[in-house]
Design a protein around this motif. Structure first.
Motif, mmCIF file in Angstrom:
data_model
loop_
_atom_site.group_PDB
_atom_site.id
_atom_site.type_symbol
_atom_site.label_atom_id
_atom_site.label_comp_id
_atom_site.label_asym_id
_atom_site.label_seq_id
_atom_site.Cartn_x
_atom_site.Cartn_y
_atom_site.Cartn_z
ATOM 1 N N MET A 1 0.059 1.773 18.872
ATOM 2 C CA MET A 1 0.131 0.671 18.208
ATOM 3 C C MET A 1 -0.859 0.524 17.841
ATOM 4 S SD MET A 1 0.630 -2.156 21.806
ATOM 5 C CE MET A 1 2.585 -0.620 22.237
ATOM 6 N N ALA A 2 -0.456 -0.643 17.299
ATOM 7 C CA ALA A 2 -1.344 -1.692 16.168
ATOM 8 C C ALA A 2 -1.222 -3.083 16.988
ATOM 9 C CB ALA A 2 -1.434 -1.383 14.880
ATOM 10 N N LEU A 3 -1.894 -3.629 16.931
ATOM 11 C CA LEU A 3 -2.252 -5.000 17.730
ATOM 12 C C LEU A 3 -2.895 -6.243 16.457
ATOM 13 C CD1 LEU A 3 -2.551 -4.431 21.129
ATOM 14 C CD2 LEU A 3 -0.422 -4.947 20.182
ATOM 15 N N LEU A 4 -1.945 -7.533 16.408
ATOM 16 C CA LEU A 4 -3.219 -8.178 15.634
ATOM 17 C C LEU A 4 -3.255 -9.783 16.194
ATOM 18 C CD1 LEU A 4 -0.621 -8.222 12.910
ATOM 19 C CD2 LEU A 4 -2.770 -6.378 12.816
ATOM 20 N N ASP A 5 -3.587 -10.660 15.523
ATOM 21 C CA ASP A 5 -4.076 -11.690 16.518
ATOM 22 C C ASP A 5 -3.109 -12.499 17.419
ATOM 23 O OD1 ASP A 5 -3.027 -11.872 13.245
ATOM 24 O OD2 ASP A 5 -2.417 -14.542 15.174
ATOM 25 N N ARG A 6 -2.791 -13.171 18.427
ATOM 26 C CA ARG A 6 -2.116 -13.768 19.397
ATOM 27 C C ARG A 6 -1.455 -14.448 18.412
ATOM 28 N NH1 ARG A 6 -5.422 -16.467 25.025
ATOM 29 N NH2 ARG A 6 -6.388 -14.246 25.126
ATOM 30 N N SER A 7 -1.128 -14.885 17.629
ATOM 31 C CA SER A 7 -0.137 -15.395 17.041
ATOM 32 C C SER A 7 1.122 -14.784 16.581
ATOM 33 C CB SER A 7 -0.251 -16.451 15.677
ATOM 34 O OG SER A 7 -1.752 -16.204 14.337
ATOM 35 N N GLN A 8 0.877 -13.816 15.730
ATOM 36 C CA GLN A 8 1.518 -12.689 15.257
ATOM 37 C C GLN A 8 1.135 -11.423 15.270
ATOM 38 O OE1 GLN A 8 4.590 -13.280 13.615
ATOM 39 N NE2 GLN A 8 4.850 -11.954 11.729
ATOM 40 N N PRO A 348 6.892 5.616 24.581
ATOM 41 C CA PRO A 348 6.595 6.783 25.201
ATOM 42 C C PRO A 348 6.444 5.980 26.853
ATOM 43 C CG PRO A 348 5.299 6.221 23.293
ATOM 44 C CD PRO A 348 6.208 5.136 23.446
ATOM 45 N N ASP A 349 5.980 6.811 28.095
ATOM 46 C CA ASP A 349 5.841 6.569 29.126
ATOM 47 C C ASP A 349 4.791 5.229 29.156
ATOM 48 O OD1 ASP A 349 4.471 6.406 31.557
ATOM 49 O OD2 ASP A 349 6.284 6.929 31.698
ATOM 50 N N PRO A 350 4.367 3.792 29.530
ATOM 51 C CA PRO A 350 3.457 3.880 29.863
ATOM 52 C C PRO A 350 1.654 4.346 30.202
ATOM 53 C CG PRO A 350 4.742 2.624 31.135
ATOM 54 C CD PRO A 350 5.593 4.148 30.762
ATOM 55 N N LEU A 351 1.910 5.147 30.816
ATOM 56 C CA LEU A 351 0.787 6.297 31.376
ATOM 57 C C LEU A 351 0.664 6.493 29.824
ATOM 58 C CD1 LEU A 351 2.691 7.529 34.708
ATOM 59 C CD2 LEU A 351 0.538 6.080 33.998
ATOM 60 N N ASN A 352 0.574 7.499 29.030
ATOM 61 C CA ASN A 352 0.739 7.265 27.666
ATOM 62 C C ASN A 352 0.372 6.524 26.319
ATOM 63 O OD1 ASN A 352 1.020 10.032 29.492
ATOM 64 N ND2 ASN A 352 3.057 10.413 28.480
ATOM 65 N N TRP A 353 0.478 5.089 27.052
ATOM 66 C CA TRP A 353 0.052 4.565 26.096
ATOM 67 C C TRP A 353 -2.369 4.033 25.527
ATOM 68 C CZ3 TRP A 353 2.749 -0.579 27.521
ATOM 69 C CH2 TRP A 353 3.837 -0.352 27.396
ATOM 70 N N GLU A 354 -2.192 3.975 24.234
ATOM 71 C CA GLU A 354 -3.718 3.792 24.372
ATOM 72 C C GLU A 354 -3.705 3.079 24.063
ATOM 73 O OE1 GLU A 354 -4.642 6.184 20.655
ATOM 74 O OE2 GLU A 354 -3.915 8.234 21.259
ATOM 75 N N ILE A 355 -4.085 1.825 25.326
ATOM 76 C CA ILE A 355 -4.551 0.407 24.738
ATOM 77 C C ILE A 355 -6.061 0.549 24.274
ATOM 78 C CG2 ILE A 355 -4.830 -1.697 26.609
ATOM 79 C CD1 ILE A 355 -3.228 0.210 28.286
ATOM 80 N N PRO A 356 -6.123 -0.649 23.667
ATOM 81 C CA PRO A 356 -6.781 -0.773 22.723
ATOM 82 C C PRO A 356 -8.167 -2.187 24.062
ATOM 83 C CG PRO A 356 -5.394 -1.595 21.442
ATOM 84 C CD PRO A 356 -4.672 -1.068 23.040
ATOM 85 N N GLU A 357 -9.460 -0.973 23.681
ATOM 86 C CA GLU A 357 -10.711 -1.720 25.115
ATOM 87 C C GLU A 357 -10.529 -3.325 24.679
ATOM 88 O OE1 GLU A 357 -14.151 -0.391 23.946
ATOM 89 O OE2 GLU A 357 -13.867 1.424 24.533
ATOM 90 N N PHE A 359 -7.788 -5.402 24.462
ATOM 91 C CA PHE A 359 -7.008 -6.343 24.139
ATOM 92 C C PHE A 359 -6.728 -6.694 25.282
ATOM 93 C CE2 PHE A 359 -2.422 -5.865 27.397
ATOM 94 C CZ PHE A 359 -1.809 -5.608 26.449
ATOM 95 N N SER A 360 -5.685 -8.187 24.538
ATOM 96 C CA SER A 360 -6.307 -9.316 25.985
ATOM 97 C C SER A 360 -4.462 -9.416 26.132
ATOM 98 C CB SER A 360 -6.469 -10.812 25.255
ATOM 99 O OG SER A 360 -5.541 -10.610 23.708
ATOM 100 N N LYS A 361 -4.194 -10.130 27.491
ATOM 101 C CA LYS A 361 -2.734 -10.065 27.947
ATOM 102 C C LYS A 361 -2.451 -11.241 27.628
ATOM 103 C CE LYS A 361 -1.249 -9.608 33.019
ATOM 104 N NZ LYS A 361 -1.315 -9.542 34.403
ATOM 105 N N ILE A 362 -1.352 -11.836 27.456
ATOM 106 C CA ILE A 362 -0.160 -12.520 26.179
ATOM 107 C C ILE A 362 -0.045 -13.121 27.648
ATOM 108 C CG2 ILE A 362 1.417 -12.696 25.201
ATOM 109 C CD1 ILE A 362 1.195 -10.582 24.242
ATOM 110 N N ALA A 363 -0.443 -14.474 28.342
ATOM 111 C CA ALA A 363 0.169 -14.884 28.478
ATOM 112 C C ALA A 363 1.686 -15.359 29.299
ATOM 113 C CB ALA A 363 -0.522 -16.961 28.263
ATOM 114 N N THR A 364 2.688 -15.749 30.030
ATOM 115 C CA THR A 364 4.140 -15.741 29.976
ATOM 116 C C THR A 364 4.387 -16.961 29.757
ATOM 117 O OG1 THR A 364 3.528 -14.948 31.767
ATOM 118 C CG2 THR A 364 5.758 -15.508 32.256
ATOM 119 N N PRO A 365 5.479 -17.042 28.756
ATOM 120 C CA PRO A 365 6.010 -17.959 28.428
ATOM 121 C C PRO A 365 6.823 -18.890 29.016
ATOM 122 C CG PRO A 365 7.023 -16.223 27.812
ATOM 123 C CD PRO A 365 6.250 -15.941 28.378
ATOM 124 N N HIS A 366 7.107 -19.896 28.597
ATOM 125 C CA HIS A 366 7.282 -21.134 29.924
ATOM 126 C C HIS A 366 9.091 -21.804 29.422
ATOM 127 C CE1 HIS A 366 3.899 -22.685 31.893
ATOM 128 N NE2 HIS A 366 3.261 -22.431 31.297
#
Length: 383
Positions: A1-8, A348-357, A359-366
């Protein structure tokens, strides 16, 4: 999983081609399905929206296609706040990134102004048709007789027949012209269709998928997305199994349509004009069939992609043992098998995900704005 900036954020997971988030919106298209649509399916997309019913309110956007066996296949789906023009433009633009531009593309939807704006903005070359069932409801036609008049008007293939059926409808309901005069006939009739609709007159296919997901749309948004992935995976497996067992030239659905037409035209008379053109008399009218150009004056062959009764009669006159060859290639069994040749894998099962160090939690949208339409159902306790 590749994660970019928060806006996209863009990630590629388990064969999913595009999963795009921009804070309040989400778009998903499975790469296997995108390739199936672009390479092996008719250029028809049926779109619709549906409300989420869980804790976080919003709108689910959906685009489906139809395979060679007339079965529904979700091409892309997404989540947004409302069914506004801006949201639909965003969804359609992401869809275009996946399927590209096709001048033969046909899009069927209801008459929502937001959808019409999105199609004109994102797919200016596409042919946009409206759902005849939604139009029927907006006209306020009542009873089986009026409904039959309406569908006869919509589904007739020639201009003369269209005028005949429309006159009958107007005699019973003169007020329908107030609405129909503001809608170009090429958007809702076969007779004036400027591209091949393959006889799809409604958005029922997309609404069927929405009905299938009615319980899933009460779940958290991530579960809704997982639901579609699981359904697509199961459909690919089941349809691949069925397609491999079919040894006929055409798919079962196309074969059944042709077989019914064969039974209908057994007594029709045929007279040759030249090596490829024939006069076919069905007892009510005479049509000229051009086998070389795959056309008939009744226009059923051109608009459905399957040989009409007149073409089948000409084929029998030529002593051909099988008229299936005259169907367009979209209905061939080999195309159907190719559509489902690839496999869809679950996330894949969440237990097998490779989460980058980092990684920041996304705020819940209103997304607490009340949606338009009927309020959520209230389950009553039986007395």
């Amino acid at each position: 999983m590749a994660l970019l900036d928060r806006s996209q954020r863009i990630c590629y997971v388990a064969g999913i081609r595009n999963v795009k988030f921009n804070g309040l919106k989400c778009f998903i298209a499975i790469g296997v399905v995108v390739r199936s649509f672009v390479q092996h399916m008719r250029p028809i997309i049926i779109i619709d929206g549906a409300h989420l019913k869980g804790t976080f309110k919003g709108t689910m956007f959906l685009a489906v296609g139809m395979d060679a066996n007339n079965q529904i296949l979700p091409i892309a789906y997404g989540i947004g706040k409302t069914e506004s023009g801006e949201e639909w433009i965003w969804f359609m633009s992401k869809l275009k990134e996946c399927i590209g531009e096709n001048p033969s593309l046909l899009i069927i939807s209801d008459r929502a102004a937001s959808i019409d704006l999105a199609i004109r903005t994102v797919f200016p070359l596409a042919y946009h048709c409206v759902c005849c069932r939604h139009l029927l409801m907006s006209l306020g036609l009542n009873g089986k007789a009026q409904n039959d008049m309406w569908w006869a008007t919509c589904k007739t293939y020639t201009v003369n027949d269209f005028k005949h059926h429309l006159n009958i409808l107007v005699k019973h309901r003169p007020d329908v012209l107030q609405t129909l005069n503001h809608i170009p006939p090429e958007k809702w009739t076969r007779a004036f269709a400027q591209c091949n609709r393959y006889n799809y007159m409604t958005s029922n296919s997309a609404e069927s998928v929405n009905a299938l997901s009615v319980q899933a749309r009460k779940l958290p948004i991530t579960k809704v997305l997982d639901f579609f992935t699981d359904v697509t995976q199961r459909w690919y497996f089941e349809r691949r199994q069925a397609a491999e067992k079919n040894k006929n030239f055409l798919t079962p659905w196309a074969e059944s349509k042709i077989f019914r037409r064969i039974r209908k035209c057994r007594s029709w008379t045929v007279a040759g004009i030249n090596g490829s053109a024939f006069n076919v008399d069905d007892g009510k009218r005479r049509c000229v069939v051009d086998m070389q150009n795959r056309s008939c004056e009744c226009r059923i062959w051109q608009l459905s992609g399957l040989p009409c009764c007149h073409a089948i009669s000409a084929s029998t006159f030529l002593k051909e043992s099988d008229c299936s060859q005259w169907a367009v290639h979209w209905f061939r069994s080999e195309v159907h098998r190719a559509t489902y040749a690839e496999s869809v894998y679950s996330v894949p099962d969440p237990l097998n995900w490779e989460i980058p160090e980092d990684f920041s939690k996304i705020a819940t949208p209103h997304m607490n704005k009340r949606q338009a339409g009927r309020p959520p159902e209230n389950k009553r306790i039986p007395s």
